[in-house]
Design an enzyme around this catalytic site. Sequence first.
Site, PDB file in Angstrom:
ATOM      1  N   HIS A   1      -4.257  44.438  48.528  1.00 32.30           N
ATOM      2  CA  HIS A   1      -4.092  43.461  47.440  1.00 32.30           C
ATOM      3  C   HIS A   1      -3.569  42.130  47.978  1.00 32.30           C
ATOM      4  CE1 HIS A   1      -2.990  42.371  43.181  1.00 32.30           C
ATOM      5  NE2 HIS A   1      -2.106  41.621  43.825  1.00 32.30           N
ATOM      6  N   GLU A   2      -2.505  42.185  48.770  1.00 32.83           N
ATOM      7  CA  GLU A   2      -1.906  40.947  49.278  1.00 32.83           C
ATOM      8  C   GLU A   2      -2.805  40.277  50.321  1.00 32.83           C
ATOM      9  OE1 GLU A   2       0.507  39.647  47.770  1.00 32.83           O
ATOM     10  OE2 GLU A   2       1.027  41.407  46.573  1.00 32.83           O
TER      11      GLU A   2
END
Length: 579
Positions: free
Chosen positions: A430-431
């Site tokens: 996600h990051e």
Amino acid sequence: MTPSLVFLIVVIVVVEGQGWRPWDRFNHPGNFGNWGGNNWGTRQRNQEPHDIPPPVPPPGFRGNNDRFGGNIIKVVEIIDLGKSKNRGDILSDFKDVHKKHRHLGRKEWKGKVKQFCHRFPGHPNCRRGKVPDQKELEEMIGQFSKGGIGRFLKRVPKIYIEDPLARVDPKLKGFLENAGRGFGHVSSEHVNKLRDICKRRKCREQPESAKKTRELFTQKLADFETKIAGKDKTDSVQLRFDRTLQIKEALLEKGNLTADIVPVDNGVYDLDTMLTEEQANILLNELNKAGVGDDEIPLPDADTDDEDDDDSTNSASGAAPGSSRLKKSALYFEGNLIKKWDPSSPIRYVLDSSLEDLDKNDVRAAIYEIEKNTCIRFKELSSPPTGSHIVYYKVDSPTFCGLSYVGRADPANPVYLSFGCDNNKGVAIHETMHALGVAHQHLRNDRDQFITINWSNIDPQQYDAFVVVDSKLYTSYGVKYAYDSIMHYNGYTAAQNIAIPTMNPKTNSAVNLKVLGQRQKMGTTDIELLKKMYCQPGCDDKNVYCGAWALKDLCKNPGHDQYMAANCKKSCGLCAIGK
């Protein structure tokens, strides 16, 4: 039990909406993230299989291991930030001086005033052409209680943002329901619901946790950038965090909520992202805040050979440091707000020494998954190189899962991970996707077609977590909205009552509510989006609204297919297929 440990236990339920799933305490006992239910404090590695295994197991891969126990002391140390270094927060310094009735020597006072007026050049006490007297300290601090930090900061540069619909067939404009609303639009109905919440709770008090978060990441970012630049970058970091607060205040102002709500001042936007100064200036222009603030007036007898040449004075408009005039530059919708990485060479990354072996394994597995499904390639290095790169850091904190910039940042991209949330590989994906330039799924301009926001249950001070992105600055590239996107937050994000969702899927709600916020693997739409962003070189859309039009099936519409084929190749799927 110590007060710090009590706070640790209580704060677990307020982690932002990535891997933590607080509703599991009500619907799925025994699976409250990695720390709850029947297995509290035990890391069950065999419950986190890599759904799309890399061709070769990542270096250092091991089986079950308990990471929590070894880090509990570090977590408590992070929480107790009152003992940490308060780097560069002159306003907090002044408040402390005032509270303790300290009298500073003339030299020390001048130094602090210079620092104060450099950060807040628009402050009335810094506009008189003379060094304020220490007797004015209470007045100087009191000005901030009136709200509106933007008026004290350096002037927001004027940026010319081209209207992408200026030369478009009016019939095409008719397919864009929300195009005319502008960034930050909120209905009067939703405003009233937020006001009702604030009648029952305190919405104008700054949470103590926000101050600690801002102090922590000011120090982390300043250390990171200072090491690269070879000079102190604290002022630059503080300005970015101040600009983030200014955006939050401007969003509330647009909804006529300034008198009701004080936004969380933690330096973070939308719960897990940071803004570059350039991005902040563009968003402030979209919120009609261009020109707000002032230029610095040098104080007499003050040194001139200071750090004013750092990038905190450079704007997205290209204005020269110290310029008193607003300058303009064109914003190209696929270029300026989010900077992409060069797809022709591997993205270099470093795993900081703060990561344990299992942490490194999670990051490598995340990168392998992106590589396996797209043309994007990464290269791990043992030390930071010159030029653009990503550095993954571990921050032991129970209050967040991850934090990143959206898109390539200068001088480099730090990605902060706590490794304390449900499925750390997924959080790392996600990051990393944020770093690649991907925004949150639930903030897409078309999100209201797919989810219902429960405005009666959101935390008003985290209002920015529900503001849809500016339609003139972001595109979907024709990729459909997906509940299982790894870029979607869970349905209980920023909830007041964690037993009640803040986001409800409009389709098959009972099933899809459990899917929201999944961090098991990249969704098919996540893969499709990255391929369109990076794996189709030389093939671009010529209008930011191409994605929205493609989702309206205009690519094959007899009345618009020729325009779409000529101007929206990427969104219409007319590019050469990449991996």
